[in-house]
Design a protein around this motif. Structure first.
Motif, mmCIF file in Angstrom:
data_model
loop_
_atom_site.group_PDB
_atom_site.id
_atom_site.type_symbol
_atom_site.label_atom_id
_atom_site.label_comp_id
_atom_site.label_asym_id
_atom_site.label_seq_id
_atom_site.Cartn_x
_atom_site.Cartn_y
_atom_site.Cartn_z
ATOM 1 N N GLY A 52 -9.859 -2.764 2.822
ATOM 2 C CA GLY A 52 -10.345 -2.080 1.633
ATOM 3 C C GLY A 52 -11.229 -0.893 1.921
ATOM 4 O O GLY A 52 -11.716 -0.231 1.000
ATOM 5 N N VAL A 72 -10.233 1.402 -0.844
ATOM 6 C CA VAL A 72 -8.954 1.022 -1.442
ATOM 7 C C VAL A 72 -9.279 0.051 -2.566
ATOM 8 O O VAL A 72 -9.932 -0.981 -2.344
ATOM 9 C CB VAL A 72 -8.027 0.360 -0.401
ATOM 10 C CG1 VAL A 72 -6.720 -0.074 -1.042
ATOM 11 C CG2 VAL A 72 -7.782 1.307 0.772
ATOM 12 N N PRO A 74 -7.735 -2.412 -5.347
ATOM 13 C CA PRO A 74 -6.578 -3.088 -5.928
ATOM 14 C C PRO A 74 -6.709 -3.042 -7.453
ATOM 15 O O PRO A 74 -7.786 -3.272 -7.993
ATOM 16 C CB PRO A 74 -6.664 -4.518 -5.409
ATOM 17 C CG PRO A 74 -7.967 -4.655 -4.716
ATOM 18 C CD PRO A 74 -8.628 -3.323 -4.661
ATOM 19 N N LYS A 75 -5.631 -2.733 -8.119
ATOM 20 C CA LYS A 75 -5.643 -2.614 -9.576
ATOM 21 C C LYS A 75 -5.268 -3.938 -10.223
ATOM 22 O O LYS A 75 -4.636 -4.785 -9.611
ATOM 23 C CB LYS A 75 -4.681 -1.504 -10.011
ATOM 24 C CG LYS A 75 -5.034 -0.128 -9.455
ATOM 25 C CD LYS A 75 -6.404 0.335 -9.890
ATOM 26 C CE LYS A 75 -6.367 0.654 -11.370
ATOM 27 N NZ LYS A 75 -7.618 1.070 -11.949
ATOM 28 N N ARG A 80 -0.683 -2.655 -7.782
ATOM 29 C CA ARG A 80 -0.745 -1.390 -7.046
ATOM 30 C C ARG A 80 -2.183 -1.126 -6.652
ATOM 31 O O ARG A 80 -3.097 -1.832 -7.060
ATOM 32 C CB ARG A 80 -0.173 -0.248 -7.883
ATOM 33 C CG ARG A 80 -0.888 0.004 -9.187
ATOM 34 C CD ARG A 80 -0.183 1.062 -9.998
ATOM 35 N NE ARG A 80 -0.937 1.413 -11.194
ATOM 36 C CZ ARG A 80 -0.593 2.386 -12.003
ATOM 37 N NH1 ARG A 80 0.484 3.103 -11.766
ATOM 38 N NH2 ARG A 80 -1.320 2.664 -13.068
ATOM 39 N N LYS A 81 -2.375 -0.087 -5.858
ATOM 40 C CA LYS A 81 -3.694 0.263 -5.340
ATOM 41 C C LYS A 81 -3.953 1.734 -5.585
ATOM 42 O O LYS A 81 -3.025 2.541 -5.667
ATOM 43 C CB LYS A 81 -3.758 0.017 -3.826
ATOM 44 C CG LYS A 81 -3.452 -1.379 -3.403
ATOM 45 C CD LYS A 81 -3.304 -1.445 -1.894
ATOM 46 C CE LYS A 81 -2.769 -2.812 -1.519
ATOM 47 N NZ LYS A 81 -2.051 -2.811 -0.280
ATOM 48 N N ALA A 116 -0.531 2.812 -1.943
ATOM 49 C CA ALA A 116 -1.427 3.330 -2.983
ATOM 50 C C ALA A 116 -0.685 4.390 -3.786
ATOM 51 O O ALA A 116 0.089 5.165 -3.231
ATOM 52 C CB ALA A 116 -2.685 3.913 -2.368
#
Length: 155
Positions: A52, A72, A74-75, A80-81, A116
């Protein structure tokens, strides 16, 4: 194309990460924040091993002359990222040589590698070089930014 080596730092690059922190402090004219209380080796090794967190350095004979730190994220609404560029700096003596663009291009490669869908960054009004760089590389969105203080610790 920059003649510098541009690469993601790993847990084996603790000395480079410390040097990059010093470079950030000088570039941002904020040495106390970046050099006054640097994390110890164990903390930095754990951070650099964390998927991350992304640290990218531009090296001139193993000396960091540019650096980028990103997170990073995470959604939750889709699997997705996205990546947020937290800090990006180039040593004063090495500016206007394509180093910042090379750092972002390496992050774009990493973003593609990890899946991403977007990279984003904020710039301050009056920081014309940063605004020009990001305008060249992306689409500008005017947003408002708010800092919210956490509750004080109990006791």
């Amino acid at each position: 194309m920059t003649p510098y080596e541009v690469r993601r730092l790993t847990p084996d690059d603790i000395a480079l990460m410390h040097a990059m922190l010093h470079m950030f402090g000088a570039a941002f004219d904020d040495v106390p924040t970046y050099s006054g209380h640097q994390p110890d080796t164990g903390y930095l090794a754990q951070l650099l091993a964390n998927p991350g967190f992304v640290a990218v350095a531009a090296l001139d004979r193993l000396e960091p002359v540019g650096g980028l730190a990103a997170y990073v994220l995470p959604k939750f609404e889709q699997a997705r990222k996205e990546i947020y560029i937290y800090d990006l700096a180039v040593k004063q003596t090495h500016r206007r040589r394509g180093i910042a663009t090379a750092l972002i291009n390496e992050l774009k490669r990493i973003a593609s590698e990890i899946g991403a869908y977007v990279i984003y960054v904020q710039a301050d009004y009056g920081d014309d070089p940063a605004v020009a760089l990001y305008t060249k590389l992306g689409v500008r969105e005017d947003v408002m930014h708010f800092d919210i203080e956490p509750e004080p610790p109990p006791g």
